[in-house]
Design a protein around this motif. Structure first.
Motif, mmCIF file in Angstrom:
data_model
loop_
_atom_site.group_PDB
_atom_site.id
_atom_site.type_symbol
_atom_site.label_atom_id
_atom_site.label_comp_id
_atom_site.label_asym_id
_atom_site.label_seq_id
_atom_site.Cartn_x
_atom_site.Cartn_y
_atom_site.Cartn_z
ATOM 1 N N ILE A 74 0.844 -1.188 0.000
ATOM 2 C CA ILE A 74 0.000 0.000 0.000
ATOM 3 C C ILE A 74 0.884 1.245 0.000
ATOM 4 C CG2 ILE A 74 -1.731 1.325 1.262
ATOM 5 C CD1 ILE A 74 -2.776 -1.248 0.023
ATOM 6 N N GLY A 75 0.627 2.162 -0.908
ATOM 7 C CA GLY A 75 1.391 3.388 -1.028
ATOM 8 C C GLY A 75 2.562 3.279 -1.978
ATOM 9 N N GLU A 76 2.886 2.065 -2.458
ATOM 10 C CA GLU A 76 4.015 1.870 -3.373
ATOM 11 C C GLU A 76 3.572 1.483 -4.784
ATOM 12 O OE1 GLU A 76 6.838 -0.804 -1.716
ATOM 13 O OE2 GLU A 76 7.322 0.494 -0.007
ATOM 14 N N ARG A 77 2.302 1.565 -5.054
ATOM 15 C CA ARG A 77 1.791 1.252 -6.396
ATOM 16 C C ARG A 77 1.788 2.562 -7.203
ATOM 17 N NH1 ARG A 77 -3.374 -2.442 -4.371
ATOM 18 N NH2 ARG A 77 -2.136 -3.797 -2.970
ATOM 19 N N LEU A 78 2.932 2.836 -7.782
ATOM 20 C CA LEU A 78 3.156 4.133 -8.415
ATOM 21 C C LEU A 78 2.799 4.118 -9.895
ATOM 22 C CD1 LEU A 78 6.649 4.934 -6.840
ATOM 23 C CD2 LEU A 78 4.396 5.570 -5.970
ATOM 24 N N TYR A 79 2.494 5.294 -10.414
ATOM 25 C CA TYR A 79 2.270 5.467 -11.849
ATOM 26 C C TYR A 79 2.587 6.913 -12.225
ATOM 27 C CZ TYR A 79 -2.182 7.612 -10.416
ATOM 28 O OH TYR A 79 -3.132 8.415 -9.838
ATOM 29 N N GLU A 80 2.735 7.153 -13.520
ATOM 30 C CA GLU A 80 3.021 8.497 -14.032
ATOM 31 C C GLU A 80 2.038 8.801 -15.150
ATOM 32 O OE1 GLU A 80 6.946 11.186 -15.298
ATOM 33 O OE2 GLU A 80 7.080 9.006 -15.128
ATOM 34 N N THR A 81 1.528 10.024 -15.183
ATOM 35 C CA THR A 81 0.527 10.371 -16.180
ATOM 36 C C THR A 81 0.537 11.882 -16.412
ATOM 37 O OG1 THR A 81 -1.835 10.157 -16.765
ATOM 38 C CG2 THR A 81 -1.329 10.684 -14.475
ATOM 39 N N GLY A 82 -0.143 12.300 -17.476
ATOM 40 C CA GLY A 82 -0.382 13.722 -17.711
ATOM 41 C C GLY A 82 0.838 14.507 -18.145
ATOM 42 N N ILE A 83 0.582 15.722 -18.600
ATOM 43 C CA ILE A 83 1.651 16.672 -18.927
ATOM 44 C C ILE A 83 1.080 18.079 -18.811
ATOM 45 C CG2 ILE A 83 1.160 16.583 -21.415
ATOM 46 C CD1 ILE A 83 4.206 16.959 -21.841
ATOM 47 N N SER A 84 1.844 18.988 -18.231
ATOM 48 C CA SER A 84 1.383 20.361 -18.038
ATOM 49 C C SER A 84 2.583 21.269 -17.800
ATOM 50 C CB SER A 84 0.415 20.451 -16.843
ATOM 51 O OG SER A 84 1.081 20.107 -15.633
ATOM 52 N N HIS A 85 2.306 22.558 -17.593
ATOM 53 C CA HIS A 85 3.339 23.545 -17.264
ATOM 54 C C HIS A 85 4.477 23.561 -18.284
ATOM 55 C CE1 HIS A 85 1.216 23.096 -13.442
ATOM 56 N NE2 HIS A 85 1.744 24.246 -13.041
ATOM 57 N N GLY A 86 4.133 23.465 -19.568
ATOM 58 C CA GLY A 86 5.148 23.535 -20.607
ATOM 59 C C GLY A 86 5.723 24.938 -20.715
ATOM 60 N N LYS B 17 14.410 34.417 -22.093
ATOM 61 C CA LYS B 17 13.242 34.444 -21.207
ATOM 62 C C LYS B 17 12.236 33.371 -21.596
ATOM 63 C CE LYS B 17 9.499 37.563 -19.758
ATOM 64 N NZ LYS B 17 8.939 38.921 -19.920
ATOM 65 N N GLY B 18 11.796 32.612 -20.612
ATOM 66 C CA GLY B 18 10.841 31.543 -20.861
ATOM 67 C C GLY B 18 9.450 32.067 -21.159
ATOM 68 N N VAL B 19 8.718 31.340 -22.005
ATOM 69 C CA VAL B 19 7.337 31.676 -22.331
ATOM 70 C C VAL B 19 6.481 30.429 -22.167
ATOM 71 C CG1 VAL B 19 7.869 33.583 -23.891
ATOM 72 C CG2 VAL B 19 7.776 31.270 -24.795
ATOM 73 N N ALA B 20 5.253 30.617 -21.710
ATOM 74 C CA ALA B 20 4.345 29.490 -21.490
ATOM 75 C C ALA B 20 3.968 28.842 -22.818
ATOM 76 C CB ALA B 20 3.094 29.970 -20.757
ATOM 77 N N TRP B 21 3.985 27.523 -22.832
ATOM 78 C CA TRP B 21 3.549 26.765 -24.015
ATOM 79 C C TRP B 21 2.169 26.197 -23.709
ATOM 80 C CZ3 TRP B 21 7.309 24.009 -27.716
ATOM 81 C CH2 TRP B 21 6.604 23.470 -28.794
ATOM 82 N N ASN B 22 1.135 26.848 -24.223
ATOM 83 C CA ASN B 22 -0.229 26.376 -24.036
ATOM 84 C C ASN B 22 -0.549 25.280 -25.062
ATOM 85 O OD1 ASN B 22 -0.757 28.371 -22.024
ATOM 86 N ND2 ASN B 22 -1.070 29.880 -23.643
ATOM 87 N N GLY B 23 -1.522 24.437 -24.737
ATOM 88 C CA GLY B 23 -1.976 23.427 -25.680
ATOM 89 C C GLY B 23 -1.030 22.274 -25.881
ATOM 90 N N LEU B 24 -0.136 22.038 -24.927
ATOM 91 C CA LEU B 24 0.809 20.931 -25.036
ATOM 92 C C LEU B 24 0.073 19.614 -24.772
ATOM 93 C CD1 LEU B 24 3.868 20.564 -25.518
ATOM 94 C CD2 LEU B 24 4.165 20.576 -23.036
ATOM 95 N N ILE B 25 0.147 18.698 -25.744
ATOM 96 C CA ILE B 25 -0.565 17.424 -25.638
ATOM 97 C C ILE B 25 0.335 16.326 -25.085
ATOM 98 C CG2 ILE B 25 -1.765 15.611 -26.912
ATOM 99 C CD1 ILE B 25 -2.589 17.746 -28.951
#
Length: 233
Positions: free
Chosen positions: A9-21, A34-42
């Motif tokens: 319990i608590g060690e069943r890990l997974y990775e998903t999603g993408i955001s904050h490009g 200078k960094g710029v936000a990348w919207n609409g990153l799939i």
């Protein structure tokens, strides 16, 4: 000593999603701008290559395996991209809103987050920060089609190749090879250090209460990341 236990319990890990490009175009002086936000990153599909073995024979036996250099590549898919990415995609603005293609492609850096989850906290368990350096985008296909009763937004994609950047600091007394990617696990690092890193990556607004200046988002090089996160020897 203890016996191995699977799927605790608590060690069943997974990775998903993408955001904050975030996109960081390289400036004429070779530094990340200078960094710029990348919207609409799939999606960002990381695709390392190389690291292939070549067997060496001697004394009628396999004497050793030599490993080829590993390279980092990726495929980026998105609904749209920041204006600043046009030069990275081989376009030059020749007049207001007018772009000429088949131009030189500018190098850039990229940052994004993925979600780390487990069976207890689910998607609130943590996240990973992915930093990509020395990237260049190859020309990609753009497919336009008629609108119908089952409309779909056009998706764009780019194949990325990278040039690793040097790491001069030693870690545990050993030199680290140049790299084009760094990953930070929020569940394993100091939260204050991670917050300081994210302030560099995402920037900070100026505050009127204490008169603190704002901070523009930028991509720190691996040496700075290592020093900030306290991993250097």
């Amino acid at each position: 000593m203890s016996k191995l236990i699977w799927d605790k319990i608590g060690e069943r890990l997974y990775e998903t999603g993408i955001s904050h490009g975030v996109l960081y175009p390289v400036q004429s002086n070779g530094k990340y701008g200078k960094g710029v936000a990348w919207n609409g990153l799939i999606s960002v599909s990381e695709s390392p290559s190389g690291a292939e073995t070549t067997p060496q024979w001697a004394d009628n036996i396999k004497y050793l395996n030599l490993m080829s250099v590993e390279e980092f590549g990726a495929t980026v898919e998105a609904f749209t991209y920041p204006d600043e990415f046009a030069e990275c995609d081989g376009s030059a603005e020749v007049a207001q809103g007018v772009f000429a293609g088949q131009q030189s492609r500018k190098m850039f850096g990229l940052c994004y987050q993925t979600i780390l989850g487990n069976d207890v906290e689910e998607d609130d368990y943590g996240y990973r920060l992915h930093l990509i350096y020395g990237a260049k985008a190859a020309p990609s296909e753009k497919g336009y089609s008629t609108k119908s009763d089952s409309p779909e937004a056009i998706t764009l994609s780019w194949e990325l190749s990278t040039t690793p950047v040097d790491i001069t600091k030693t870690v545990n007394g050993k030199k680290v090879k140049p790299t084009a990617c760094i990953t930070i696990d929020s569940t394993k690092v100091d939260p204050e250090k991670l917050a300081a890193l994210e302030e560099i990556l995402y920037g900070k607004d100026a505050t009127t209460e204490d008169g603190a200046d704002g901070v523009d988002p930028r991509l720190p090089l691996p040496d700075e990341v290592i020093e900030l996160m306290g991993m250097a020897a």
